[in-house]
Design a protein around this motif. Structure first.
Motif, short mmCIF file in Angstrom:
data_model
loop_
_atom_site.label_atom_id
_atom_site.label_comp_id
_atom_site.label_asym_id
_atom_site.label_seq_id
_atom_site.Cartn_x
_atom_site.Cartn_y
_atom_site.Cartn_z
N UNK A 42 -68.15 -47.46 -26.85
CA UNK A 42 -67.75 -45.33 -27.49
C UNK A 42 -69.44 -45.32 -26.99
N UNK A 43 -69.54 -44.71 -25.88
CA UNK A 43 -70.83 -43.81 -25.68
C UNK A 43 -70.97 -42.67 -26.49
N UNK A 44 -69.96 -42.24 -27.59
CA UNK A 44 -70.88 -40.56 -28.31
C UNK A 44 -71.31 -41.99 -29.95
N UNK A 45 -71.48 -42.29 -29.92
CA UNK A 45 -71.82 -43.13 -31.46
C UNK A 45 -73.06 -41.84 -31.79
N UNK A 46 -73.20 -41.53 -32.18
CA UNK A 46 -74.35 -40.78 -33.64
C UNK A 46 -75.00 -41.61 -33.99
N UNK A 47 -75.02 -42.73 -35.21
CA UNK A 47 -75.37 -43.90 -36.05
C UNK A 47 -75.01 -45.17 -35.57
#
Length: 332
Positions: free
Chosen positions: A173-178
Motif C-alpha cells: 500500500x504505497x499511499x500510507x500517511x502514518x
C-alpha cells in the motif's frame, strides 16, 4: 557505549536484507479491518507480523544477521539476551544455518516463548528479574565463553532485517500517511524510519511505548540515552535503558512518540483480538492504543499499525479477556 561505533543502515541495506531473508521467511499480510477503522475513525490497516514462523517481527533481523556471520563466528556460536521474541529470532536462524545459540532470559520469562526457543534448539540460561538483568549476564557470558554477542538493538544487520516489514507495507500500500510502531529497544521502529523516510518522506512514523517502561521515550525526548523504571506487563516493551544505535536513528527520523497506560494496552489488546481474529500480544497491540489516543489528529489519514507479535500465554490471554466488560448476547 557510543553510537558512533555503528554505521546506521540505509535503504540499500534493507533491500539487501530482503534478498537474504526471502528464501527463509514469507511476506506478511497488510490487512484492513473494518472494526478498527470504525474505532479509530479513519482507514486502518494492520501489518500482521504475528504471521511469521516465530510469531513476531524480530525473526527478520535474526535471519539477516545469522546468515551473514563469518566462519569463525559460526564456529564460536552466538549468545543473546531476550524476553522471548529476539531469542526466538536468533534460535530460528541458528537452526536454519547450523549455529549454536545460547539465550539469556529473565527468571519470569514468557513460558510460551521459552518453549519455542528450546524447540528451536537454543540453550536457555535464566538470570535476573528482568530483561536488563539478563542482558548484563549475557554480556559477561559472551566474554567468558567466546560467543558472538547479538545485542537486541545495537546491531545494524538486525535493524536492516526488521526494516523489511515496512518495505513490504509500502509495496502493498504505497499511499500510507502514518505508520505506528511499538518501541521496546527500538530496532523495529528504527528500521521503519529508515524505510519510510527513504520511500515516502511525507509519511509520519509514530512510536509507542508503555508509560510504565519509558526508557526509550525519555531517551528520545532528551536526545541522550536514559534509564527508567520497568513496570509494564508487555514484555516486548519492557526495557530499562535506551539503546544507542536505534535511538540515534529515532532522534533523526521519528516524528512522534506516545506513551500509553497499562489499561490502554489491555483494552487495545482485547480490541485487536476481537476485530482482527488474530492472537496478539500486548506489544503488538500498542500501536492501536496509540492510534486511539491520537484519534482526532489521524482523521482522514491512511494509517498502518505494525502488529509486531502474537506470542502470549494462556494466562496473559485470560487476563486481557477477563478485563473486558460483560458481553450482551444477541441472536443472529
Amino acid at each position: 557505549m557510543d553510537a558512533e561505533r555503528w554505521v546506521a543502515p540505509r535503504l540499500a541495506d534493507v533491500l539487501e536484507a530482503r534478498r537474504a531473508i526471502a528464501p527463509h521467511l514469507p511476506w506478511t499480510p497488510l490487512l484492513a479491518h473494518a472494526g478498527l477503522a470504525e474505532l479509530v475513525g479513519t482507514d486502518v490497516l494492520v501489518k500482521h507480523e504475528n504471521h511469521l514462523p516465530t510469531g513476531a517481527f524480530k525473526v527478520r533481523g535474526g535471519v539477516n544477521l545469522v546468515s551473514r556471520l563469518s566462519p569463525d563466528e559460526r564456529h564460536r556460536g552466538v549468545v543473546a539476551a531476550s524476553t522471548g521474541n529476539h531469542g526466538q529470532s536468533i534460535a530460528f536462524a541458528g537452526r536454519r544455518f547450523g549455529v549454536r545459540v545460547v539465550v539469556c532470559v529473565p527468571e519470569n520469562a514468557n513460558p510460551v516463548k521459552l518453549h519455542a526457543m528450546r524447540a528451536l534448539g537454543a540453550e536457555i540460561v535464566e538470570h535476573g528479574r528482568d530483561y536488563d538483568d539478563a542482558r548484563e549476564h549475557c554480556e559477561r557470558l559472551a566474554e567468558t565463553g567466546g560467543y558472538r554477542y547479538v545485542h537486541s538493538g545495537n546491531e545494524p544487520l538486525l535493524i536492516a532485517g526488521v526494516g523489511t516489514h515496512t518495505l513490504e507495507a509500502f509495496e502493498q500500500e504505497p499511499r500510507l500517511d502514518v505508520l505506528v510502531v511499538p518501541i521496546g529497544g527500538g530496532s523495529g521502529a528504527a528500521g521503519a524510519c529508515i524505510v519510510a523516510k527513504a520511500v515516502a518522506p511525507a509519511c509520519e512514523v509514530i512510536g509507542v511505548q508503555a508509560e510504565a517502561a519509558p526508557a526509550a521515550y525519555l531517551s528520545w525526548q532528551s536526545r541522550s540515552v536514559q534509564e527508567a523504571g520497568m513496570g509494564t506487563a508487555a514484555e516486548g516493551l519492557a526495557t530499562r535503558v535506551g539503546f544507542e544505535l536505534p535511538q540515534s536513528i529515532l532522534w533523526e527520523h521519528l516524528d512522534e512518540f506516545v506513551l500509553v497506560r497499562e489499561d490502554e494496552l489491555r483494552a487495545a489488546n482485547r480490541l485487536m483480538i476481537e476485530h482482527t481474529r488474530n492472537l496478539v500480544e500486548s506489544a503488538g497491540a500498542a500501536p492501536l492504543a496509540a492510534a486511539l489516543r491520537l484519534r482526532g489528529r489521524l482523521a482522514g489519514k491512511r494509517v498502518a499499525l505494525v502488529c509486531t507479535g502474537g506470542n502470549c500465554t494462556l494466562d496473559q490471554l485470560r487476563a486481557v479477556l477477563d478485563d473486558a466488560p460483560p458481553a450482551t448476547a444477541q441472536g443472529g
